[in-house]
Enzyme design. Structure first.
Site, short mmCIF file in Angstrom:
data_model
loop_
_atom_site.label_atom_id
_atom_site.label_comp_id
_atom_site.label_asym_id
_atom_site.label_seq_id
_atom_site.Cartn_x
_atom_site.Cartn_y
_atom_site.Cartn_z
NE ARG A 140 7.20 -29.21 58.05
CZ ARG A 140 7.40 -29.31 59.35
NH1 ARG A 140 8.55 -29.71 59.81
NH2 ARG A 140 6.43 -29.02 60.18
CG HIS B 126 1.85 -30.34 62.98
ND1 HIS B 126 1.54 -30.34 64.31
CD2 HIS B 126 3.18 -30.50 62.91
CE1 HIS B 126 2.64 -30.52 65.02
NE2 HIS B 126 3.66 -30.61 64.18
CD GLU C 191 4.53 -33.93 58.51
OE1 GLU C 191 5.23 -34.77 59.12
OE2 GLU C 191 4.37 -32.78 58.90
NE ARG D 102 7.41 -26.62 69.71
CZ ARG D 102 7.03 -27.02 68.51
NH1 ARG D 102 5.81 -26.76 68.07
NH2 ARG D 102 7.85 -27.66 67.73
CG ASN E 74 11.45 -30.81 57.56
OD1 ASN E 74 11.67 -29.66 57.93
ND2 ASN E 74 10.67 -31.64 58.23
#
Ligand code: ADP
Length: 403
Positions: free
Chosen positions: A91, A180, A386, A241, A7
């Site tokens: 990823r 996601h 993940e 964010r 990742n």
């Protein structure tokens, strides 16, 4: 099969070497502050043995060189040679409309990935750097790209089209994509397994609440709507964010503060959300601690976070025509009993009733259900994984393409 899952972010690479047979990691680690002062590599083996190195790490290629050296190190590693890595799974954040599933990476795919940079200028370039570095060091090892957007690619058009001139969608692919996806995919499958359910019948709402946060409505096993949009900025309030925002706000800030487009993007992505409102921290633990000590701005940030998530749960219950289960995952979803409590409070009329005692016990990686006996809707806390999804997809695609 042993799959190295990578990742790759702008200044970091997270990695895990996973044995897909046992579904466990052999080693996992993080290279941090790539290209900055104070770079470091931390690696942990499944037996708990750790390495912690610091020094200069110039770029992603050098970072991966150290990662691979750590994995084959006679004293600290888990494999003898690099041939012990059967495949690499990457990823990848944004697949645009090109990639609706994971793909075996080849030159053509690299070209399309480069074209997708336009869609995710913050996320795709560092992802591509990770792929390039891995292809440099492991030129003969098959590589697979797993996209954060893929799980949402079956969303109906009325969920992904923005209310702007349609020609802009056709011309520039401006639409909602969602992110996601690997996490929402994993927790929905895990929910099915834990309940012996059938994905064709289950209507689920999955809340991935980490530093980035998104919620997804899942029907027939796939996302029919999700809160992140063209970029991972839309939707829920996040650590740094803003989430949903009237675009008029951005215009007004540009006018009043004289900001450049790049600066407004940095403000909305890096200086907003929990840290923007509280002025204190993007970390939910610190927000909760400060709130409990009476800090009003921290309390406001917490309340905005919880209130917006509650509104989305209501909206997605309507979109699904009722929900069978709500799933909480990600660092906040898995650990914050205060967030779960605030979000689910007073939803009893929708058949959502939290068992407070169970909720208080469900922290630190525990998996299970926290709804009261008379709740119509199940409430699950499921630690996400993940990396495992990426490893399994990588194995599947590698075997299929190479057989
Ligand atoms: P990322 O999105 O970077 O993978 P994580 O999923 O690890 O992040 O989530 C990080 C968030 O989880 C942070 O806001 C952190 O404060 C929060 N978190 C972790 N543990 C707790 C806890 N015990 N209580 C509240 N929040 C927590």
């Amino acid at each position: 099969m042993k799959v190295l899952v990578i990742n790759s972010g702008s200044s970091s690479i997270k990695y895990q070497l996973i044995d897909t047979e046992t579904r466990n990691f052999l080693a996992k680690g993080l290279v941090d502050r790539i290209g900055l002062r104070g770079s470091s590599l931390k690696q942990e083996r499944s037996d708990g043995h750790k390495i912690n190195l610091s020094g200069e790490i110039f770029d992603h290629q050098q970072a991966l060189e150290y990662v691979l050296a750590g994995l084959i190190s006679p004293n600290h590693g888990v494999i003898k040679t690099l041939d012990g890595i059967d495949a690499v799974g990457h990823r990848l954040v944004h697949g645009g409309e090109h990639f609706k599933d994971s793909v075996l990476i080849n030159e053509d795919v690299m070209n399309v990935l480069n074209e997708c940079i336009d869609l995710a200028p913050l996320h795709n370039p560092p992802n591509i750097k990770g792929v390039q570095a891995a292809r440099f060091h492991l030129p003969n090892t098959p590589m697979v790209g797993v996209f954060d957007t893929a799980f949402h690619s079956k969303m109906p058009d009325y969920a992904y089209i923005y209310g702007i001139p349609y020609v802009l969608y056709k011309r520039h692919s401006i639409r909602r994509y969602g992110f996601h996806g690997t996490s929402h995919y994993y927790v929905s499958r895990r929910y099915r397994d834990l309940t012996n359910g059938n994905l064709k019948e289950l209507k689920l709402i999955s809340c991935h609440l980490g530093n980035g946060a998104s919620i997804s409505a899942i029907k027939n096993g796939y996302s029919i709507d999700t809160s992140m949009g063209f970029t991972p900025l839309e939707g829920l309030l996040m650590g740094t964010r803003s989430g949903d925002l009237d675009p008029g706000v951005a215009n007004q800030i540009i006018a009043k503060e004289g900001l450049e487009p790049r600066e407004i993007s940095a403000m909305l992505n890096k200086h907003s959300g929990l840290i923007g409102i509280s002025g204190l921290s993007s970390d939910m633990r610190e927000i909760e601690d400060a709130m409990l000590e009476g800090n009003k701005r921290a309390e406001l940030a917490f309340n905005v976070f919880a209130y917006r998530l509650k509104k989305y749960i209501g909206a997605y219950t309507a979109a699904l025509g009722g929900a069978d289960g709500i799933i909480f995952t990600g660092g906040i979803g898995e650990n914050s009993l205060l967030v779960r409590k605030a979000v689910l409070n007073s939803l009893e009329y929708m058949g959502i009733i939290l068992d407070h005692e169970k909720n208080e016990k469900m922290i630190r990686g525990k998996e299970g259900f926290v709804e009261a006996e008379d709740s119509k809707v199940k409430i699950a806390v499921i630690p996400t994984n993940e990396e495992l999804v990426i490893a399994i997809d990588t194995e599947k695609i590698t075997r299929k393409t190479l057989s």
